[in-house]
Write an enzyme that holds these catalytic residues in place. Sequence first.
Site, PDB file in Angstrom:
ATOM      1  N   ASP A  10       1.537  -6.393  -4.523  1.00 36.73           N
ATOM      2  CA  ASP A  10       0.712  -6.385  -3.317  1.00 36.73           C
ATOM      3  C   ASP A  10       1.206  -7.588  -2.527  1.00 36.73           C
ATOM      4  O   ASP A  10       1.341  -8.689  -3.074  1.00 36.73           O
ATOM      5  CB  ASP A  10      -0.764  -6.569  -3.726  1.00 36.73           C
ATOM      6  CG  ASP A  10      -1.705  -6.480  -2.536  1.00 36.73           C
ATOM      7  OD1 ASP A  10      -1.468  -7.209  -1.553  1.00 36.73           O
ATOM      8  OD2 ASP A  10      -2.676  -5.717  -2.597  1.00 36.73           O
ATOM      9  N   SER A  11       1.476  -7.413  -1.249  1.00 41.00           N
ATOM     10  CA  SER A  11       2.136  -8.500  -0.513  1.00 41.00           C
ATOM     11  C   SER A  11       1.247  -9.721  -0.334  1.00 41.00           C
ATOM     12  O   SER A  11       1.720 -10.770   0.087  1.00 41.00           O
ATOM     13  CB  SER A  11       2.662  -8.012   0.831  1.00 41.00           C
ATOM     14  OG  SER A  11       1.642  -7.970   1.796  1.00 41.00           O
ATOM     15  N   SER A  12      -0.025  -9.615  -0.686  1.00 41.67           N
ATOM     16  CA  SER A  12      -0.864 -10.817  -0.669  1.00 41.67           C
ATOM     17  C   SER A  12      -0.375 -11.798  -1.727  1.00 41.67           C
ATOM     18  O   SER A  12      -0.713 -12.981  -1.688  1.00 41.67           O
ATOM     19  CB  SER A  12      -2.320 -10.460  -0.965  1.00 41.67           C
ATOM     20  OG  SER A  12      -2.695  -9.387  -0.164  1.00 41.67           O
ATOM     21  N   THR A  59       0.826  -1.218   0.000  1.00 41.19           N
ATOM     22  CA  THR A  59       0.000   0.000   0.000  1.00 41.19           C
ATOM     23  C   THR A  59       0.856   1.263   0.000  1.00 41.19           C
ATOM     24  O   THR A  59       0.482   2.284  -0.579  1.00 41.19           O
ATOM     25  CB  THR A  59      -0.906   0.009   1.259  1.00 41.19           C
ATOM     26  OG1 THR A  59      -1.780  -1.109   1.167  1.00 41.19           O
ATOM     27  CG2 THR A  59      -1.723   1.268   1.361  1.00 41.19           C
ATOM     28  N   GLN A  67      -4.213 -20.571  19.106  1.00 42.99           N
ATOM     29  CA  GLN A  67      -5.007 -19.573  18.372  1.00 42.99           C
ATOM     30  C   GLN A  67      -5.008 -18.234  19.107  1.00 42.99           C
ATOM     31  O   GLN A  67      -5.364 -17.214  18.535  1.00 42.99           O
ATOM     32  CB  GLN A  67      -6.454 -20.057  18.223  1.00 42.99           C
ATOM     33  CG  GLN A  67      -6.590 -21.277  17.356  1.00 42.99           C
ATOM     34  CD  GLN A  67      -8.023 -21.809  17.269  1.00 42.99           C
ATOM     35  OE1 GLN A  67      -8.966 -21.139  17.679  1.00 42.99           O
ATOM     36  NE2 GLN A  67      -8.169 -23.001  16.733  1.00 42.99           N
ATOM     37  N   CYS A  68      -4.618 -18.262  20.391  1.00 45.78           N
ATOM     38  CA  CYS A  68      -4.575 -17.005  21.149  1.00 45.78           C
ATOM     39  C   CYS A  68      -3.378 -16.177  20.697  1.00 45.78           C
ATOM     40  O   CYS A  68      -2.342 -16.717  20.321  1.00 45.78           O
ATOM     41  CB  CYS A  68      -4.428 -17.278  22.639  1.00 45.78           C
ATOM     42  SG  CYS A  68      -5.853 -18.079  23.346  1.00 45.78           S
ATOM     43  N   THR A  85       1.626  -4.698   4.200  1.00 40.71           N
ATOM     44  CA  THR A  85       1.426  -5.116   5.593  1.00 40.71           C
ATOM     45  C   THR A  85       0.801  -6.507   5.716  1.00 40.71           C
ATOM     46  O   THR A  85       1.011  -7.186   6.711  1.00 40.71           O
ATOM     47  CB  THR A  85       0.513  -4.114   6.338  1.00 40.71           C
ATOM     48  OG1 THR A  85      -0.728  -4.019   5.641  1.00 40.71           O
ATOM     49  CG2 THR A  85       1.160  -2.753   6.443  1.00 40.71           C
ATOM     50  N   ASP A  86       0.052  -6.922   4.674  1.00 42.60           N
ATOM     51  CA  ASP A  86      -0.726  -8.163   4.827  1.00 42.60           C
ATOM     52  C   ASP A  86       0.127  -9.374   5.185  1.00 42.60           C
ATOM     53  O   ASP A  86      -0.269 -10.208   5.992  1.00 42.60           O
ATOM     54  CB  ASP A  86      -1.520  -8.453   3.541  1.00 42.60           C
ATOM     55  CG  ASP A  86      -2.708  -7.514   3.396  1.00 42.60           C
ATOM     56  OD1 ASP A  86      -3.104  -6.892   4.392  1.00 42.60           O
ATOM     57  OD2 ASP A  86      -3.242  -7.393   2.267  1.00 42.60           O
TER      58      ASP A  86
HETATM   59  N1  ASP Z   1      -2.674  -5.461   0.441  1.00 42.51           N
HETATM   60  C1  ASP Z   1      -1.606  -4.596   0.861  1.00 42.51           C
HETATM   61  C2  ASP Z   1      -0.323  -5.397   0.872  1.00 42.51           C
HETATM   62  O1  ASP Z   1      -0.116  -6.155   1.760  1.00 42.51           O
HETATM   63  C3  ASP Z   1      -1.886  -4.045   2.209  1.00 42.51           C
HETATM   64  C4  ASP Z   1      -0.829  -3.124   2.752  1.00 42.51           C
HETATM   65  O2  ASP Z   1       0.240  -2.940   2.245  1.00 42.51           O
HETATM   66  O3  ASP Z   1      -1.096  -2.522   3.804  1.00 42.51           O
HETATM   67  O4  ASP Z   1       0.468  -5.263  -0.039  1.00 42.51           O
END
Ligand code: ASP
Length: 352
Positions: A67-69, A24, A287-288, A99-100
């Site tokens: 996109d890190s996804s 992002t 899972q916690c 961030t993902d």
């Molecule tokens: N979908 C974005 C990514 O992980 C989200 C982000 O960067 O905050 O690339």
Amino acid sequence: MKYKIVNINDLGDQSVLIIYTGGTFGMIQDASGALAPFNFGKVVDRVPELKQLGIKLTVISFPKPIDSSNVGIQDWKDMAYIIEENYSQYDAFVILHGTDTMAYSASMLSYMLDGLNKPVIFTGAQMPIGSIRSDARENLIAALEIASAHVEGIPIVSEVCVYFNYRLLRGCRSQKLRSSTFAAFESENYPVLAEAGIEIEFNYPALRPHNTESRLKVNNKIDADVTILKIFPGITEHIVKSVLGDDKMKGIVLETYGSGNTMKSDWFISCLQRAINDGKIILNVSQCIGGEVEQGRYETSKKLNDIGVLSGGDITTEAAVTKLMFLLGSEANYSKIKDKLTRSLVGEMDIE
Ligand code: ASP
């Protein structure tokens, strides 16, 4: 792969290489209105302060920022390769990443960069740099300041970290817990390594000690034949069987309740037992968000001990699944893999 290289600033006694992978941070809206990554050249224009930091700065950009996804094993290898190739020329590295999956990448790089004694700081943003209220500028500038912080030529940070929203976290302890506030990341089971206020306050006892003698050795053998199985009330036998029965799958991160508890039904325990007998490794994580697995504390986890499920202690799922991939790729001996899974390699869990 052809990387794009941009020199931002030649002045200063510390040199930092920024590795721009996407996320992002540098996105703009495409024709359909969806956010997509753009080239780093434009990012530099948006942060003129970069030229005033007194740090020698160079940017290497992925040819196609992602996109890190979409991050995958080859991307981890590319990040490690860029660091290895440039290791002797730079004092520190800042990886701009979405961030993902940042916590997964930071965990994997912690394992891959054996003998690291320079800072590798992941950062990113919840809002694109072009947005007026973006967190991108602060995150990048503080990450660069932390990366270049040193005392008598020795870097203060010598490990892989995540910097986000005024806090520096150990990379292999971090988790993205929030998608819509700037405080996206936490490290529930390990103290914050630094806080950026008026000054940057380092938590020295929590930082990995610097080792001048260590030499970087990148280990990029990864085996992705692993899975995560999160249990939930009502999970059925045929689903568990089909996941655990996959012929190619070698390792499972079993996400259990609380301090490592599962249902004690015979069918469930036999499914796990069969997978272990077939040579699969099962690592129990909670899972916690905080706390740890203590197999045997309750009747509902005692059986797991008996059949050879390994306890992941206080490791995160992100650090656990990447550790499994890393060990299955880099280590041929199964008992050594099992032994290393229950010990800390790079500070990812408390058990030494
Ligand atoms: N979908 C974005 C990514 O992980 C989200 C982000 O960067 O905050 O690339």
